[in-house]
Design a protein around this motif. Structure first.
Motif, short mmCIF file in Angstrom:
data_model
loop_
_atom_site.label_atom_id
_atom_site.label_comp_id
_atom_site.label_asym_id
_atom_site.label_seq_id
_atom_site.Cartn_x
_atom_site.Cartn_y
_atom_site.Cartn_z
N PRO A 87 0.37 -1.12 0.37
CA PRO A 87 0.52 0.39 0.06
C PRO A 87 0.54 1.64 -0.31
N ASP A 88 -0.12 2.34 -0.58
CA ASP A 88 0.95 3.71 -0.38
C ASP A 88 0.97 4.02 0.83
N GLY A 89 1.77 4.64 1.64
CA GLY A 89 1.52 4.99 3.19
C GLY A 89 2.72 6.74 2.36
N TYR A 90 3.16 7.28 3.11
CA TYR A 90 2.78 8.95 3.28
C TYR A 90 3.87 9.24 2.77
N SER A 91 4.77 9.07 2.81
CA SER A 91 6.54 8.52 1.83
C SER A 91 7.06 7.41 0.79
N GLY A 92 5.71 7.11 0.54
CA GLY A 92 5.88 6.03 -1.26
C GLY A 92 5.61 4.90 -0.40
N LYS A 93 5.71 3.61 -1.41
CA LYS A 93 5.44 2.39 -1.04
C LYS A 93 5.63 1.65 0.83
N VAL A 94 4.63 1.20 1.14
CA VAL A 94 5.11 0.13 2.23
C VAL A 94 4.80 -1.15 2.24
N VAL A 95 6.25 -1.97 1.97
CA VAL A 95 5.77 -3.33 1.81
C VAL A 95 5.47 -4.77 2.80
N LEU A 113 8.59 -5.47 5.37
CA LEU A 113 10.54 -5.84 4.68
C LEU A 113 10.22 -4.19 4.23
N GLN A 114 9.88 -3.62 3.48
CA GLN A 114 10.23 -1.82 3.26
C GLN A 114 9.48 -0.61 3.15
N GLN A 115 10.18 0.05 4.20
CA GLN A 115 9.41 2.07 4.13
C GLN A 115 10.58 2.74 4.42
N HIS A 116 9.91 3.58 3.45
CA HIS A 116 10.47 4.98 3.64
C HIS A 116 9.84 6.18 4.18
N GLU A 117 9.27 5.48 5.34
CA GLU A 117 7.98 7.02 5.98
C GLU A 117 9.44 8.01 7.04
N THR A 118 8.31 8.60 7.44
CA THR A 118 9.00 9.85 8.04
C THR A 118 9.84 9.08 9.50
N PRO A 119 11.00 8.94 9.74
CA PRO A 119 11.98 8.59 11.06
C PRO A 119 11.45 9.17 12.27
N GLY A 120 11.09 8.76 13.70
CA GLY A 120 10.71 8.95 14.28
C GLY A 120 8.77 9.19 14.47
N LEU A 121 8.46 8.72 13.08
CA LEU A 121 6.60 9.16 13.33
C LEU A 121 6.54 7.50 12.38
N GLY A 122 6.20 7.60 10.68
CA GLY A 122 5.35 6.15 10.58
C GLY A 122 6.33 5.48 10.29
N ALA A 123 8.05 5.33 10.63
CA ALA A 123 8.44 4.46 10.84
C ALA A 123 8.38 3.45 11.89
N LYS A 124 7.70 4.05 12.83
CA LYS A 124 7.37 3.13 14.16
C LYS A 124 6.10 1.61 14.03
N CYS A 125 6.09 2.26 12.59
CA CYS A 125 5.41 1.01 11.83
C CYS A 125 6.41 -0.45 11.83
N THR A 126 7.20 -0.60 12.17
CA THR A 126 8.45 -1.28 11.82
C THR A 126 8.12 -2.02 13.78
N GLU A 127 7.93 -1.14 14.40
CA GLU A 127 8.12 -1.49 16.33
C GLU A 127 6.87 -2.68 16.53
N PRO A 128 7.40 -3.66 17.65
CA PRO A 128 6.66 -4.65 17.93
C PRO A 128 5.14 -3.78 18.80
N ALA A 129 5.57 -2.85 19.08
CA ALA A 129 4.22 -2.23 19.69
C ALA A 129 2.90 -1.82 18.60
N PHE A 130 3.80 -1.57 17.50
CA PHE A 130 3.05 -1.38 16.34
C PHE A 130 2.39 -2.47 15.70
N ILE A 131 3.28 -2.97 15.37
CA ILE A 131 3.16 -4.56 14.38
C ILE A 131 2.41 -5.61 15.99
N ASP A 132 2.82 -6.04 17.16
CA ASP A 132 2.16 -7.14 17.51
C ASP A 132 0.66 -6.65 17.21
N GLN A 133 -0.02 -5.33 17.23
CA GLN A 133 -1.43 -5.53 17.62
C GLN A 133 -2.27 -6.69 16.78
#
Length: 194
Positions: A87-95, A113-133
């Protein structure tokens, strides 16, 4: 004066040519290693998102945002599917790689697998706090992004990064729809509805 400029230009041209040749050689030497490591990471991702993964075969990946679909078979029975969506994220595809247990239609794992989201914001999508949900979520209903997730189908958005949160959920919902349309006989058979 002009002889000095020509001499310096010639030296610079030779140095640039040597540097370009070195970079080209380094690229040719490292490209197969990089590709092999990328393939190893994908294979490791399969086991991460679907721990019970057995023999994997490719399935037709039709639909918007669906990049690849793999069917897992163990002891002659289909035990899950692994989706790759983009899907399309804020700064490109989020694989995203997603495992769905079969026939229970529950999420067994999610890996970005891949993301180019804003560090400290959207890049948190890789963190367990978000993924484990997502782990164990029942895919009989679409997932929804919420600021305060309290219902079973709600996913709490990353603070100040609703676009990325929605992108990840949108990709997972695309996999959910594909699964239901092509493999999810168990959802209606179990009386869960779609």
């Amino acid at each position: 004066m002009s002889k000095d400029i020509l001499r310096l230009a010639a030296i610079l041209l030779v140095v640039c040519g040597i540097a370009a040749a070195c970079v080209g050689t380094a690229h040719d030497q490292t490209a197969p290693l990089i590709e092999a490591r990328r393939a190893d990471a994908v294979r490791a991702g399969y086991k991460q998102v679907l721990p019970s993964a057995g023999q994997l075969t490719d399935e037709q990946a039709a639909g918007k945002r669906i990049v690849a679909v793999k069917r897992s078979e163990s002891a002659g029975q289909t035990n899950g599917y692994i989706y790759t969506v983009d899907p399309d994220g804020y700064s490109g595809k989020v694989v995203i790689m997603l495992g769905i247990e079969h026939p229970s239609a529950r999420i067994s794992g999610v890996k970005i697998l891949q993301q180019h989201e804003t560090p400290g914001l959207g890049a948190k999508c890789t963190e367990p706090a978000f993924i484990d949900q997502f782990l164990g979520k029942d895919l009989s209903q679409e997932l929804i992004v919420s600021k305060n997730a309290v219902k079973p189908q709600e996913i709490q958005a990353i603070t100040a990064s609703t676009i990325t949160s929605k992108a990840v959920v949108k990709g997972i919902n695309a996999a959910r729809r594909h699964y239901q349309e092509h493999f999810g006989i168990s959802l209606t058979a179990a009386g869960k509805g779609v």
